[in-house]
Each structure stands twice: as structure tokens, then as C-alpha cells.
Write a protein that holds these residues in place. Sequence first.
Motif, PDB file in Angstrom:
ATOM      1  N   PRO A  24       0.827  -1.205   0.000  1.00 32.99           N
ATOM      2  CA  PRO A  24       0.000   0.000   0.000  1.00 32.99           C
ATOM      3  C   PRO A  24       0.861   1.254   0.000  1.00 32.99           C
ATOM      4  CG  PRO A  24      -0.031  -1.003   2.182  1.00 32.99           C
ATOM      5  CD  PRO A  24       0.741  -1.919   1.282  1.00 32.99           C
ATOM      6  N   ALA A  86      -8.306   3.914   5.062  1.00 34.68           N
ATOM      7  CA  ALA A  86      -7.869   3.071   3.946  1.00 34.68           C
ATOM      8  C   ALA A  86      -9.051   2.465   3.204  1.00 34.68           C
ATOM      9  CB  ALA A  86      -6.958   1.952   4.447  1.00 34.68           C
ATOM     10  N   ILE A 104     -10.168  -0.993  -0.749  1.00 34.81           N
ATOM     11  CA  ILE A 104      -9.510   0.292  -0.547  1.00 34.81           C
ATOM     12  C   ILE A 104     -10.386   1.449  -1.023  1.00 34.81           C
ATOM     13  CG2 ILE A 104      -7.171  -0.635  -0.541  1.00 34.81           C
ATOM     14  CD1 ILE A 104      -6.857   0.318  -3.433  1.00 34.81           C
TER      15      ILE A 104
END
Length: 106
Positions: A24, A86, A104
Amino acid sequence: MKNCVSDGNTIDFIATAAVASGEPVLLGKVVVVSLGAVAVGEPGVGAAEGVYELPKVEADDIGQGAQVYLKADGTITSTASGNTLAGKAWAAAGNPSTTVWVKINA
């Protein structure tokens, strides 16, 4: 339509640190998942949509559908304070699991 510039599924970025494929990356307030390994200062492409298995804080007990947050160290947590939203947990991930499925930017 002449004003469409992107489908919004991916975004280009310049890596400010080395990035592993599948890691990420925080771009402002947008969480993306790198589609490949990227060296510092090099261009990369991140997925801005989808569900990904990401590393989480092992002690967190995250329920399905819960809001989850990205910590500065790249792990997912249930703690909002000091972290960036997130997305949503796509599946439950209890203590002591080390990963969680995250949709996400949801």
C-alpha cells in the motif's frame, strides 16, 4: 465524452521510498496498491480500487465491514487517531492474524 481523463482504477505516482509490488502507498488521502516494485524517485502505477490482502496490526480484531486505517508503517489498523482512512474490511480478521482483506478507498 471529451472531459474524461481516467477511469479512476489506477493512478501514476513517483515513489518517495522503495515500494514492493502489492504494497500500500499513501498519495495524499488516497490509498493505492502498487502494481509493481518501484525504486525511490521512479514512476509507478497504483490500483485505486479493489480488494487486497494487506498486512495488519496483529493484535487488532477487525470485523467484516469495519472502517480500517493505514498507519505510517504500511500496516492496517482499526485505530483512526493519527492514521489515514484506507477503506472497509472485506472479511473479518481477528487477533492474532497478520493480514486483512481491504476494499480500498471505500
